[in-house]
Design an enzyme around this catalytic site. Structure first.
Site, PDB file in Angstrom:
ATOM      1  CG  ASP A 282     114.301  43.420   9.438  1.00  0.00           C
ATOM      2  OD1 ASP A 282     115.220  44.242   9.591  1.00  0.00           O
ATOM      3  OD2 ASP A 282     113.369  43.280  10.258  1.00  0.00           O
TER       4      ASP A 282
ATOM      5  NE  ARG B  57     118.063  49.857  19.038  1.00  0.00           N
ATOM      6  CZ  ARG B  57     118.370  51.042  19.519  1.00  0.00           C
ATOM      7  NH1 ARG B  57     119.560  51.254  20.019  1.00  0.00           N
ATOM      8  NH2 ARG B  57     117.503  52.032  19.511  1.00  0.00           N
TER       9      ARG B  57
ATOM     10  CE  LYS C 185     114.834  39.445  15.762  1.00  0.00           C
ATOM     11  NZ  LYS C 185     114.877  40.868  16.131  1.00  0.00           N
ATOM     12  CG  ASN C 186     111.496  41.794  14.900  1.00  0.00           C
ATOM     13  OD1 ASN C 186     112.254  41.504  15.829  1.00  0.00           O
ATOM     14  ND2 ASN C 186     111.942  42.281  13.752  1.00  0.00           N
TER      15      ASN C 186
ATOM     16  NE  ARG D 143     119.982  40.381  18.630  1.00  0.00           N
ATOM     17  CZ  ARG D 143     119.851  41.328  17.699  1.00  0.00           C
ATOM     18  NH1 ARG D 143     120.861  41.671  16.955  1.00  0.00           N
ATOM     19  NH2 ARG D 143     118.716  41.942  17.530  1.00  0.00           N
TER      20      ARG D 143
ATOM     21  CB  ILE E 181     114.579  51.542   7.300  1.00  0.00           C
ATOM     22  CG1 ILE E 181     113.481  51.208   6.269  1.00  0.00           C
ATOM     23  CG2 ILE E 181     114.034  51.493   8.730  1.00  0.00           C
ATOM     24  CD1 ILE E 181     112.256  52.078   6.295  1.00  0.00           C
TER      25      ILE E 181
ATOM     26  NE  ARG F 151     117.534  49.954  15.517  1.00  0.00           N
ATOM     27  CZ  ARG F 151     117.345  48.651  15.632  1.00  0.00           C
ATOM     28  NH1 ARG F 151     118.367  47.833  15.665  1.00  0.00           N
ATOM     29  NH2 ARG F 151     116.131  48.164  15.730  1.00  0.00           N
TER      30      ARG F 151
ATOM     31  CB  CYS G 241     122.376  49.096  17.378  1.00  0.00           C
ATOM     32  SG  CYS G 241     121.600  48.525  15.913  1.00  0.00           S
TER      33      CYS G 241
HETATM   34  N1  EPU Z   1     113.336  56.321  14.674  1.00  0.00           N
HETATM   35  C1  EPU Z   1     113.459  57.594  15.174  1.00  0.00           C
HETATM   36  N2  EPU Z   1     112.980  57.849  16.438  1.00  0.00           N
HETATM   37  C2  EPU Z   1     112.361  56.891  17.194  1.00  0.00           C
HETATM   38  C3  EPU Z   1     112.225  55.598  16.656  1.00  0.00           C
HETATM   39  C4  EPU Z   1     112.712  55.330  15.386  1.00  0.00           C
HETATM   40  O1  EPU Z   1     114.004  58.487  14.522  1.00  0.00           O
HETATM   41  O2  EPU Z   1     111.952  57.190  18.323  1.00  0.00           O
HETATM   42  C5  EPU Z   1     113.859  56.006  13.326  1.00  0.00           C
HETATM   43  C6  EPU Z   1     114.987  54.964  13.359  1.00  0.00           C
HETATM   44  O3  EPU Z   1     116.225  55.538  13.646  1.00  0.00           O
HETATM   45  C7  EPU Z   1     114.917  54.394  11.963  1.00  0.00           C
HETATM   46  C8  EPU Z   1     113.404  54.454  11.638  1.00  0.00           C
HETATM   47  O4  EPU Z   1     112.856  55.369  12.580  1.00  0.00           O
HETATM   48  O5  EPU Z   1     115.604  55.201  11.062  1.00  0.00           O
HETATM   49  C9  EPU Z   1     112.665  53.148  11.757  1.00  0.00           C
HETATM   50  O6  EPU Z   1     113.029  52.485  12.952  1.00  0.00           O
HETATM   51  P1  EPU Z   1     112.000  51.597  13.790  1.00  0.00           P
HETATM   52  O7  EPU Z   1     111.717  52.293  15.069  1.00  0.00           O
HETATM   53  O8  EPU Z   1     110.825  51.228  12.928  1.00  0.00           O
HETATM   54  O9  EPU Z   1     112.864  50.299  14.080  1.00  0.00           O
HETATM   55  P2  EPU Z   1     112.744  49.428  15.385  1.00  0.00           P
HETATM   56  O10 EPU Z   1     111.352  49.460  15.857  1.00  0.00           O
HETATM   57  O11 EPU Z   1     113.837  49.779  16.308  1.00  0.00           O
HETATM   58  C10 EPU Z   1     112.013  47.178  14.246  1.00  0.00           C
HETATM   59  C11 EPU Z   1     112.564  45.802  14.186  1.00  0.00           C
HETATM   60  C12 EPU Z   1     113.791  45.783  13.293  1.00  0.00           C
HETATM   61  C13 EPU Z   1     113.373  46.267  11.896  1.00  0.00           C
HETATM   62  C14 EPU Z   1     112.741  47.659  12.001  1.00  0.00           C
HETATM   63  C15 EPU Z   1     112.202  48.185  10.680  1.00  0.00           C
HETATM   64  C16 EPU Z   1     111.921  44.875  16.321  1.00  0.00           C
HETATM   65  C17 EPU Z   1     112.339  44.383  17.656  1.00  0.00           C
HETATM   66  N3  EPU Z   1     112.887  45.334  15.533  1.00  0.00           N
HETATM   67  O12 EPU Z   1     113.056  47.986  14.803  1.00  0.00           O
HETATM   68  O13 EPU Z   1     114.238  44.451  13.214  1.00  0.00           O
HETATM   69  O14 EPU Z   1     114.489  46.328  11.052  1.00  0.00           O
HETATM   70  O15 EPU Z   1     111.642  47.626  12.949  1.00  0.00           O
HETATM   71  O16 EPU Z   1     111.255  47.337  10.164  1.00  0.00           O
HETATM   72  O17 EPU Z   1     110.756  44.805  15.966  1.00  0.00           O
HETATM   73  C18 EPU Z   1     115.799  42.747  12.833  1.00  0.00           C
HETATM   74  O18 EPU Z   1     114.925  41.926  13.145  1.00  0.00           O
HETATM   75  O19 EPU Z   1     116.895  42.406  12.301  1.00  0.00           O
HETATM   76  C19 EPU Z   1     115.567  44.163  13.071  1.00  0.00           C
HETATM   77  C20 EPU Z   1     116.556  45.057  13.110  1.00  0.00           C
END
Ligand code: EPU
Length: 420
Positions: A307, A93, A22-23, A399, A329, A122, A117
């Site tokens: 995850d 998101r 998915k990701n 999802r 995280i 996030r 969320c």
């Molecule tokens: N963060 C910031 N600012 C930003 C972006 C992120 O402070 O602009 C912080 C977040 O709040 C968090 C940390 O950085 O504390 C890491 O977040 P990240 O941005 O890496 O998460 P994401 O990209 O929103 C993806 C996956 C998630 C997975 C995380 C961590 C996708 C679509 N989603 O989320 O997947 O948990 O990386 O590996 O790729 C899931 O599949 O269940 C899921 C939540």
């Protein structure tokens, strides 16, 4: 709302085919916006978030064809709008992933700002600041990110803190069509980021440092349509292996890349499981073995993934002894704990740390899924619990897990979906 009815304590056996990730699929579908001609993406999982992304691309005017073999063809040369509306973004998101490609290719984007969320606030400040550094003008107004750029984006030096998966992906997609060289430091190294980078390279992008935390991108003027296979879903695979661990079973996951799960497999071994791998399968054997508690600290790849945290909380909840699970995280990713407690688990959460004392058995109950991985963890708990469990709000699970009840049923679980 659908529910899952699970009768616990069946031993599982056999093998399960793992779907596409998915990701990885979500950013790759967004990246199709960058191509001048039709892109064909295969091994796309049939999931709600994928459907939402396809609906989003179609709503913007892209031509989308989906065949029975999980292949999607996308021609975005017909695009009419650069807007990702609230109605779609609020359900997913990851819609934020169209920001980089739209800005890079069309010089404008209007994307609804994702809200908080269940697992944390996030924010997307790193996505926005990175694009500003590349010359974009960004205004956040009325709940929308309005982004524009005069001409092409410009290459820039961008340091990201903390490490962000979709932030790295968004800035990578923005940089591939920018003028000059972009360096992304402290980039996420997750296999899904690497898969996106390899897809972009196949389309004609110039990226070095793939798989490391420094990505250097030399912008090109255009990208071409290609055919590409998405990597397997490492978290889906890890979840079925955890199901084998909690039910003291032997299960093989097929069509996987074992290296993507290195840190997780090490923890399964520490928990007492016998783990064997081939080039594209993993077998976990827990028959006649006792689960040992394992301490977990979630970290960006290549360390233990957030995850898989909830699934290991269930393992620890029935292991012989005490353990500590630390979530670094997301600030609010222990919502499964209160539901597990209702099933008899002994877990205390203090801030971002869960202290777990293993109990002899869990008992079935009516429980509520709160997010994707929390739902998976409740299924695992139900599979090992005495009696019957009803998991409500299964839409979270849909999802991220393709035909979940069919796959578990094939392994021997007593699980049915109750549709309303
Ligand atoms: N963060 C910031 N600012 C930003 C972006 C992120 O402070 O602009 C912080 C977040 O709040 C968090 C940390 O950085 O504390 C890491 O977040 P990240 O941005 O890496 O998460 P994401 O990209 O929103 C993806 C996956 C998630 C997975 C995380 C961590 C996708 C679509 N989603 O989320 O997947 O948990 O990386 O590996 O790729 C899931 O599949 O269940 C899921 C939540």
């Amino acid at each position: 709302m659908d529910k899952l009815l699970i009768k616990g304590q069946n031993q599982l056996s056999g093998s399960v085919d793992i779907s596409g990730s998915k990701n990885a699929a979500l950013p790759i579908l967004a990246a199709c916006l960058l191509a001048d001609s039709t892109v064909k993406v295969s091994n796309i999982p049939h999931l709600r978030d994928v459907t939402t992304t396809i609906r989003l691309l179609a709503a913007m005017g892209a031509e989308v064809l989906i065949d029975e073999q999980r292949t999607v063809e996308i021609n975005s040369s017909t695009l009419k709008s650069c807007e990702a509306p609230y109605e779609l973004v609020k359900t997913m998101r990851a819609s934020i992933l169209v920001l980089g490609p739209l800005l890079a290719k069309y010089g404008e984007a209007k994307v609804s700002l994702p809200g908080g969320c269940a697992i944390g606030s996030r924010p997307v400040n790193i996505h926005i600041h990175g694009m500003e550094k590349m010359g974009a003008k960004i205004l956040v107004e009325d709940g929308y990110i309005h982004a524009t750029v005069d001409g092409r984006l410009k290459g820039a030096q961008i340091d990201m803190e903390p490490v962000t998966v979709t932030g790295t992906e968004n800035l990578l997609m923005a940089a591939v069509l920018a003028e000059g060289t972009t360096v992304l430091r402290n980039a996420a190294r997750e296999p899904e980021v690497t898969d996106l980078a390899q897809f972009l390279v196949k389309m004609g992008a110039k990226i070095t440092g793939i798989g490391t935390d420094v990505l250097t991108i030399q912008g090109v003027k255009s990208l071409k349509g290609v055919s590409y296979d998405v990597i397997p879903d490492r978290i889906e695979a890890g979840t079925y292996l955890a199901a084998a661990a909690v039910t003291q079973s032997k299960v093989t996951v097929k069509n996987v890349t074992p290296e993507h799960l290195f840190a997780v497999l090490e923890k399964f071994k520490e928990a007492g499981a016998e783990v064997t791998t081939t080039a594209n399968s993993i077998t976990l054997d827990m028959i006649g073995r006792t689960l040992k508690p394992v301490n977990i600290k979630t970290e960006p790849f290549p360390d233990f993934p957030t995850d898989m945290q909830a699934q290991f909380v269930v393992m620890n909840a029935i292991a012989e002894g005490d353990s500590i699970v630390e979530e670094t995280i997301f600030e609010n990713r222990f919502m499964h704990v209160s539901e597990l407690t209702r099933m008899g688990a002994s877990i205390q959460v203090h801030g971002n740390i869960a202290h777990i004392t293993g109990v002899e058995s869990l008992t079935g109950a009516e429980v509520m899924a709160t997010d994707l991985r929390a739902s998976a963890c409740l299924i695992l708990a139900a599979l090992v619990a005495k009696g019957q469990t009803v998991v409500d709000r299964v839409y979270h699970l849909d999802r991220g897990y393709e035909i979940v009840e069919e796959k578990f049923h094939k392994l021997g679980a007593d699980i049915i979906r109750l549709s309303e």
